[in-house]
Design an enzyme around this catalytic site. Structure first.
Site, PDB file in Angstrom:
ATOM      1  N   GLU A 196     -47.544  61.419 -10.167  1.00 55.03           N
ATOM      2  CA  GLU A 196     -48.396  62.099 -11.150  1.00 55.03           C
ATOM      3  C   GLU A 196     -47.583  62.123 -12.430  1.00 55.03           C
ATOM      4  OE1 GLU A 196     -51.397  63.080 -10.525  1.00 55.03           O
ATOM      5  OE2 GLU A 196     -51.415  62.976  -8.349  1.00 55.03           O
ATOM      6  N   CYS A 246     -49.634  68.758 -17.969  1.00 49.19           N
ATOM      7  CA  CYS A 246     -49.987  67.347 -17.817  1.00 49.19           C
ATOM      8  C   CYS A 246     -51.449  67.108 -18.144  1.00 49.19           C
ATOM      9  CB  CYS A 246     -49.692  66.898 -16.401  1.00 49.19           C
ATOM     10  SG  CYS A 246     -50.471  67.936 -15.166  1.00 49.19           S
TER      11      CYS A 246
HETATM   12  P1  NAP Z   1     -38.946  64.319 -15.979  1.00 49.94           P
HETATM   13  O1  NAP Z   1     -37.852  64.394 -16.933  1.00 49.94           O
HETATM   14  O2  NAP Z   1     -39.487  62.997 -15.646  1.00 49.94           O
HETATM   15  O3  NAP Z   1     -38.425  65.073 -14.681  1.00 49.94           O
HETATM   16  C1  NAP Z   1     -39.253  65.284 -13.587  1.00 49.94           C
HETATM   17  C2  NAP Z   1     -38.408  65.528 -12.352  1.00 49.94           C
HETATM   18  O4  NAP Z   1     -37.676  64.361 -12.034  1.00 49.94           O
HETATM   19  C3  NAP Z   1     -37.369  66.620 -12.524  1.00 49.94           C
HETATM   20  O5  NAP Z   1     -37.267  67.326 -11.304  1.00 49.94           O
HETATM   21  C4  NAP Z   1     -36.107  65.850 -12.803  1.00 49.94           C
HETATM   22  O6  NAP Z   1     -34.937  66.546 -12.463  1.00 49.94           O
HETATM   23  C5  NAP Z   1     -36.301  64.679 -11.885  1.00 49.94           C
HETATM   24  N1  NAP Z   1     -35.518  63.507 -12.194  1.00 49.94           N
HETATM   25  C6  NAP Z   1     -35.355  62.927 -13.393  1.00 49.94           C
HETATM   26  N2  NAP Z   1     -34.596  61.828 -13.248  1.00 49.94           N
HETATM   27  C7  NAP Z   1     -34.270  61.734 -11.950  1.00 49.94           C
HETATM   28  C8  NAP Z   1     -33.489  60.834 -11.186  1.00 49.94           C
HETATM   29  N3  NAP Z   1     -32.912  59.790 -11.731  1.00 49.94           N
HETATM   30  N4  NAP Z   1     -33.359  61.050  -9.870  1.00 49.94           N
HETATM   31  C9  NAP Z   1     -33.967  62.095  -9.284  1.00 49.94           C
HETATM   32  N5  NAP Z   1     -34.711  62.983  -9.956  1.00 49.94           N
HETATM   33  C10 NAP Z   1     -34.865  62.800 -11.259  1.00 49.94           C
HETATM   34  O7  NAP Z   1     -40.172  65.187 -16.458  1.00 49.94           O
HETATM   35  P2  NAP Z   1     -40.156  66.674 -16.975  1.00 49.94           P
HETATM   36  O8  NAP Z   1     -39.567  66.653 -18.335  1.00 49.94           O
HETATM   37  O9  NAP Z   1     -39.606  67.614 -15.978  1.00 49.94           O
HETATM   38  O10 NAP Z   1     -41.710  66.986 -17.046  1.00 49.94           O
HETATM   39  C11 NAP Z   1     -42.473  66.675 -18.156  1.00 49.94           C
HETATM   40  C12 NAP Z   1     -43.320  65.463 -17.899  1.00 49.94           C
HETATM   41  O11 NAP Z   1     -43.998  65.587 -16.672  1.00 49.94           O
HETATM   42  C13 NAP Z   1     -44.395  65.270 -18.930  1.00 49.94           C
HETATM   43  O12 NAP Z   1     -44.372  63.959 -19.354  1.00 49.94           O
HETATM   44  C14 NAP Z   1     -45.694  65.557 -18.184  1.00 49.94           C
HETATM   45  O13 NAP Z   1     -46.814  64.851 -18.638  1.00 49.94           O
HETATM   46  C15 NAP Z   1     -45.344  65.208 -16.793  1.00 49.94           C
HETATM   47  N6  NAP Z   1     -46.144  65.984 -15.844  1.00 49.94           N
HETATM   48  C16 NAP Z   1     -47.131  65.366 -15.169  1.00 49.94           C
HETATM   49  C17 NAP Z   1     -47.899  66.069 -14.265  1.00 49.94           C
HETATM   50  C18 NAP Z   1     -49.011  65.428 -13.496  1.00 49.94           C
HETATM   51  O14 NAP Z   1     -49.515  66.013 -12.556  1.00 49.94           O
HETATM   52  N7  NAP Z   1     -49.427  64.247 -13.859  1.00 49.94           N
HETATM   53  C19 NAP Z   1     -47.630  67.412 -14.038  1.00 49.94           C
HETATM   54  C20 NAP Z   1     -46.617  68.014 -14.753  1.00 49.94           C
HETATM   55  C21 NAP Z   1     -45.859  67.275 -15.648  1.00 49.94           C
HETATM   56  P3  NAP Z   1     -34.049  67.307 -13.559  1.00 49.94           P
HETATM   57  O15 NAP Z   1     -34.886  68.413 -14.076  1.00 49.94           O
HETATM   58  O16 NAP Z   1     -32.886  67.775 -12.804  1.00 49.94           O
HETATM   59  O17 NAP Z   1     -33.749  66.326 -14.623  1.00 49.94           O
END
Ligand code: NAP
Length: 680
Positions: A256, A295
């Site tokens: 997602e 999101c």
């Molecule tokens: P993100 O930076 O992609 O991080 C999401 C998750 O992935 C976090 O738990 C992060 O951990 C983890 N992560 C990142 N790199 C990783 C790696 N190399 N290995 C393992 N885990 C890793 O996104 P975010 O900033 O938290 O969230 C914002 C984004 O999420 C926005 O773009 C939004 O649109 C999207 N979103 C989408 C939905 C949906 O249902 N479509 C819902 C909510 C949010 P860390 O925090 O430790 O870095």
């Protein structure tokens, strides 16, 4: 007090401090320390596989549904503790409600769906059985079994409670243990929720573990029976999807990701009308709720060129009135972004979006309400304008994960659909119009590009559940850029965690495998009428072959008079003779009623109510002089959650009913559902 935020692995809170501080979004005060060092992800994987899976296998699906309900009740009791921490993430009371009460609501919804729709056993058989040989000696069906692995949920920061629970609930119900890796910025709130669940004593050991930070070996455990669910940015999604361990292990991946959702105003909606205002409400709410860190938030507002000015004016007025500041204050509408680094990313994204766009409202640096706030963490509403004609324009590429939207004009419906589609796959779009035909035409163009369409008109707008609210019963997810994932969606949520397998064999073999009666399998006839047995005494396969009844013309006439159904096929000798049946026939509902009369056991007993009927088919006509007989067989049983007001427990019993004629030919076929009392 500074929290030490640890991982919950193998029933223990583990981890040394990493020195990483977790800060309050509004003021930057230290809320906690990430104590994620020294945790072995391999231990979590092993514990989930060995202990968690076994614990879930010991519970059947109705027991798992009951646990989810009990967990929901526990979290409700202690939710004040979650609310207290949620403010630190930058959430206003309203924002927290969606995360916390929304998360508990998801648990409860899966508990209810599980209790109502799943059988009592450990696998989920489909009702439909297809004969594969002429006489039905060989048949086929499908069963769903839990994947023999572990679900790893890597979650985004914006819904630390809901984000975990909406994935944990269906995995638990399906029979898969979960390992949750929350986003670091808000992991203290997820950890508190896990603590409340673990201390409730309701969570079987190993069924929910938490790994905070970025533990070594997180992805090492992923194998062919495991599921990786990811919620977050498209960029992280790409890197996880292409990770060699994910590719080599063959785990199922559900993504997602970010999404450029739209709201489209119909050409029939006059500025100033209630529907116009409702549309404005949706846009303002979606821009400012959770400070736009959602999101599903509306990023593109697609409006008829003729209404653009009026809409911009209204949005400007409403957005200028948004009070930004300390999320703990009741009169504040919008809090900070989750962290200064997110605020920095949003400012950068605004600058890129603004390139070539018209600045319609720039309130990015608002006057803050509250004391001691860290201004760098706040971004106020920003409204831009663009023609959006170039599908490669930044407005169709860049997601500013904050209170930012761009207004795009259109002339024709096709152009509106093309603008929405230029986002290359979204979670949801809203359409506001009172012209249902126009909406339907647009919806046909939008549907392939969306996970959900939210259509409002003057009659429904006030009752809508909202553009941005994913609902447990409806799909959440979207194609293309949105990740291609599918979550929620009622019982379809279990598709991620259960494997569907076709099973072919004799009816007896299929009945034994599925735990439900399959036509052609041996039945149990006894002297005791099945309706006289309590729930516990009833066995799948308990059966009754009734006495017979010859259908007379008087039956047809009486039934016609009683029901008022004088259809020619039952009453007009000449027209019926010219029909495909060549004669007058009995009403199908008469056959159904007569069969009920054949198999009923009239005096009071454990059968409390007949509350439904499924899969009804009138297979062959029944004419005057035909003799019918019914066979009633217990097909499946499922206990019902007991309410405090229930004197005794109850279960739902599904009965297979076959009505045959004097030649043994099937004339009607269906399942009836009854509520049957338990002895104790
Ligand atoms: P993100 O930076 O992609 O991080 C999401 C998750 O992935 C976090 O738990 C992060 O951990 C983890 N992560 C990142 N790199 C990783 C790696 N190399 N290995 C393992 N885990 C890793 O996104 P975010 O900033 O938290 O969230 C914002 C984004 O999420 C926005 O773009 C939004 O649109 C999207 N979103 C989408 C939905 C949906 O249902 N479509 C819902 C909510 C949010 P860390 O925090 O430790 O870095």
């Amino acid at each position: 007090m500074v929290l030490q935020v640890r991982s919950f692995v193998a029933g223990q809170w583990q981890g040394r401090t990493s020195g990483r501080e977790l800060t309050d979004a509004a003021r930057g005060a230290v809320v906690g320390e990430l104590a994620g060092e020294g945790v072995d992800a391999a231990e979590a994987w092993a514990h989930a596989r060995e202990t968690g899976r076994r614990a879930l296998q010991r519970l059947d699906m109705s027991e798992r549904a009951a646990r989810l309900r009990a967990l929901g009740r526990t979290l409700t009791e202690y939710k004040a503790q979650l609310y207290a921490l949620s403010t630190a993430t930058g959430a206003t009371r309203g924002d927290s409600w969606v995360d916390i009460d929304g998360g508990i609501g998801a648990l409860m919804a899966f508990a209810s769906m599980g209790a109502a729709e799943l059988p009592a056993g450990r696998l989920w058989p489909e009702s439909a059985v297809q004969p594969l040989s002429r006489g039905g000696e060989f048949a086929g069906t499908h069963i769903r079994v839990p994947r023999a692995g572990v679900a790893l949920h890597v979650n985004a920061f914006n819904f630390p409670v809901w984000g975990m629970l909406e994935k944990f609930a269906p995995a638990f119900l399906a029979g898969m243990p979960s390992i949750v890796k929350p986003a670091t910025d808000t992991c203290y709130l997820t950890a508190e929720c896990v603590r409340l669940m673990a201390e409730s004593g309701l969570l079987p050991e190993g069924t929910l573990q938490l790994l905070v930070g970025r533990p070594d070996g997180l992805l090492d455990g992923l194998g062919a029976q495991d599921v990786l669910t990811f919620t977050g940015s498209a960029q992280t999604a790409r890197s996880l999807r292409s990770d060699a361990r994910v590719l080599a292990g063959g785990a199922l991946v559900n993504v997602e990701a970010d999404s450029l959702n739209a709201a489209i105003l119909g050409p029939d909606v006059t500025p100033g009308s209630p529907l116009f205002d409702a549309f404005v409400d949706q846009v303002v709410r979606e821009m400012t709720f959770k400070a736009g860190q959602k999101c599903t938030a509306i990023r593109r507002v697609i409006v008829p060129a003729a209404s653009r000015e009026a809409l911009v004016e209204r949005l400007r007025t409403r957005l200028q009135a948004v009070r930004v500041g300390d999320p703990a204050l009741e009169d504040v509408h919008m809090g900070p972004l989750v962290s200064s680094s997110q605020a920095h990313d949003v400012r950068e994204a605004i600058a890129r979006l603004a390139d070539g766009a018209e600045q319609l409202l720039d309130a990015a640096e608002p006057t803050l309400v509250g004391d001691g706030l860290r201004a760098e963490g706040f971004v106020g509403p920003v409204l831009l304008g663009h023609d959006g004609r170039d599908p490669a324009a930044p407005v169709h590429e860049i997601e500013a994960f904050g209170p930012v939207a761009t207004v795009l004009p259109y002339e024709e419906a096709e152009q509106a659909a093309a603008l929405a589609a230029a986002g290359r796959g979204s979670l949801v779009s809203t359409v506001a119009s009172d012209d249902a035909r126009w909406t339907a035409g647009l919806a046909a163009g939008l549907a392939p590009w969306h996970g959900r369409l939210h259509l409002i008109d003057s009659g429904s707008a006030a009752h809508s559940t909202g553009h941005g609210a994913p609902l447990p019963a409806l799909r959440h997810g979207g194609p293309g850029r949105a990740g291609g994932g599918a979550e929620l969606g009622g019982m379809a949520a279990l598709d991620l965690y259960m494997h569907r397998v076709a099973v072919q064999g004799s009816p007896a073999a299929l009945a034994a495998v599925t735990g439900q009666y399959v036509r052609g399998a041996p039945v149990i006839d006894s002297d005791v009428h099945p309706f006289r047995k309590h729930y516990e005494e009833l066995k799948v396969g308990d059966s009754l072959l009734t006495h017979r009844r010859t259908v007379s013309e008087a039956d047809i006439v009486n039934f016609g008079c009683l029901s008022g159904d004088f259809f020619y096929m039952h009453f007009d000798e000449i027209a019926a003779a010219a029909s495909p049946f060549g004669k007058r026939i009995a009403h199908g509902y008469f056959v159904l009623s007569a069969a009920a009369g054949l198999f009923v056991s009239p005096s009071p007993g454990p059968v409390l109510a007949n509350y439904g009927l499924d899969t009804l088919r009138f297979v062959r006509p029944v004419g005057i002089g035909d003799t019918i007989q019914a066979r009633l067989t217990c097909k499946r049983k499922a206990p019902r959650p007991r309410k405090p007001s229930d004197e005794r427990g109850q279960g739902v019993v599904t009965w297979d009913v076959q009505v045959t004629n004097q030649d043994g030919t099937l004339v009607a076929s269906y399942d009836i559902l009854t509520l049957v009392e338990m002895r104790d």
